[in-house]
Design a protein around this motif. Sequence first.
Motif, PDB file in Angstrom:
ATOM      1  N   ILE A 124     -30.133 -10.826   1.727  1.00 17.22           N
ATOM      2  CA  ILE A 124     -28.943 -10.260   2.372  1.00 17.22           C
ATOM      3  C   ILE A 124     -29.340  -9.215   3.408  1.00 17.22           C
ATOM      4  O   ILE A 124     -28.817  -9.193   4.528  1.00 17.22           O
ATOM      5  CB  ILE A 124     -28.006  -9.647   1.317  1.00 17.22           C
ATOM      6  CG1 ILE A 124     -27.381 -10.726   0.449  1.00 17.22           C
ATOM      7  CG2 ILE A 124     -26.904  -8.813   1.994  1.00 17.22           C
ATOM      8  CD1 ILE A 124     -26.605 -10.189  -0.737  1.00 17.22           C
ATOM      9  N   ALA A 125     -30.272  -8.346   3.043  1.00 14.81           N
ATOM     10  CA  ALA A 125     -30.695  -7.291   3.967  1.00 14.81           C
ATOM     11  C   ALA A 125     -31.291  -7.879   5.238  1.00 14.81           C
ATOM     12  O   ALA A 125     -31.000  -7.410   6.350  1.00 14.81           O
ATOM     13  CB  ALA A 125     -31.710  -6.377   3.277  1.00 14.81           C
ATOM     14  N   GLU A 126     -32.093  -8.934   5.097  1.00 14.94           N
ATOM     15  CA  GLU A 126     -32.708  -9.534   6.276  1.00 14.94           C
ATOM     16  C   GLU A 126     -31.687 -10.280   7.126  1.00 14.94           C
ATOM     17  O   GLU A 126     -31.715 -10.190   8.359  1.00 14.94           O
ATOM     18  CB  GLU A 126     -33.837 -10.476   5.864  1.00 14.94           C
ATOM     19  CG  GLU A 126     -34.497 -11.221   7.008  1.00 14.94           C
ATOM     20  CD  GLU A 126     -35.010 -10.304   8.107  1.00 14.94           C
ATOM     21  OE1 GLU A 126     -35.026 -10.740   9.275  1.00 14.94           O
ATOM     22  OE2 GLU A 126     -35.391  -9.152   7.813  1.00 14.94           O
ATOM     23  N   LEU A 127     -30.790 -10.999   6.489  1.00 14.48           N
ATOM     24  CA  LEU A 127     -29.768 -11.710   7.254  1.00 14.48           C
ATOM     25  C   LEU A 127     -28.844 -10.739   7.977  1.00 14.48           C
ATOM     26  O   LEU A 127     -28.408 -11.008   9.104  1.00 14.48           O
ATOM     27  CB  LEU A 127     -28.963 -12.624   6.326  1.00 14.48           C
ATOM     28  CG  LEU A 127     -29.719 -13.805   5.718  1.00 14.48           C
ATOM     29  CD1 LEU A 127     -28.807 -14.584   4.782  1.00 14.48           C
ATOM     30  CD2 LEU A 127     -30.280 -14.720   6.798  1.00 14.48           C
ATOM     31  N   HIS A 128     -28.534  -9.622   7.328  1.00 11.29           N
ATOM     32  CA  HIS A 128     -27.701  -8.609   7.971  1.00 11.29           C
ATOM     33  C   HIS A 128     -28.386  -8.078   9.224  1.00 11.29           C
ATOM     34  O   HIS A 128     -27.734  -7.838  10.245  1.00 11.29           O
ATOM     35  CB  HIS A 128     -27.430  -7.476   6.993  1.00 11.29           C
ATOM     36  CG  HIS A 128     -26.502  -6.432   7.540  1.00 11.29           C
ATOM     37  ND1 HIS A 128     -25.153  -6.644   7.716  1.00 11.29           N
ATOM     38  CD2 HIS A 128     -26.742  -5.160   7.969  1.00 11.29           C
ATOM     39  CE1 HIS A 128     -24.605  -5.558   8.232  1.00 11.29           C
ATOM     40  NE2 HIS A 128     -25.540  -4.648   8.395  1.00 11.29           N
TER      41      HIS A 128
END
Length: 241
Positions: free
Chosen positions: A119-123
Motif C-alpha cells: 500500500i505504501a509503495e502504491l500510494h
Amino acid sequence: MITLSGLLTGCVRQKTPVTVQTQALTVTDVARKREIPVTLYNAAALPARKKQLVIISACYQCGSNVYSFLAEKLATMGYFVVGIQHDLASDPPIATEGDLYTLRMPAWESGVQNIQAVIAELHRAYGRLDTKNLILIGHSMGGDISMLYARQYPGQVAKAITLDHRRMPVPRVSKPAILTIRADEFEADKGVLPTPAEQKKTGIKIIRMTRVKHGDLSDIGSPELKEEVRNMVVRFIERGQ
C-alpha cells in the motif's frame, strides 16, 4: 524505505472495449529485507479518478497472478487491483500440526506487513488511489491474512472477502462488511465462522458452495465455477449482497 521494480507482462482485452494492463513487480521492504512479488491489474484508459484499491492475497505457495479471473474483471470496473504472493521459497514451511492458530500467526503477521508495504509503495507510485477504503480478497492462507488485517485495521477496510479460509476467526463486526465463500471439501476450524445469530447481528455473509474443492477457488477452477464466484464477489462489492 520501500522500492518497487518490475516489468509490464501483458494486456488482457475483455469482451468490452476496456483493456486491462497487467504488470509483474517486486516490492522490496528494505526495513525487513524482504521482497514481495505482486501483480498489478489496471485499466489505464478508464476516466481519471481516484480508484479504489483491491488487494488479493494468494493462498500458501500460490503466485500473485492466480486470481486473474477476479482481478481482470474488477479492473475493467474501474478498481485498481494488486495480487500479492505472501510466502517465498526461502521461508520456513508453515506448521501442519499442533496449535495452528499460534504456529501460523507469524506468517499471517508477515502477510499483514506485506500488505502495508505494498500500500505504501502504491500510494507513492500511483497518487490517485484510494488506499483508505480497501477491498480485501484472500484465498485460504490469504484469507487468514485478510481477516487478520481487517481485525487489526478495520478503519482502513471497506469490505473484506475470503475464499474458503480456515484458521483466522472472522471478526464479529458490521464494519468492514465481510463475505466468506465456502467450498465443501474441508471444514473451517472451530470458532472461525460466525454463528447464525452473529451473522444476523453483524450482517456478515456466508455463502456455502457444493461440490467445490478448496483449490478450485482460483484460476484453476472450471469456467462455470469462476463465473459463479466472480458474480458473487462483484455483487457483494457493488451492492453488498
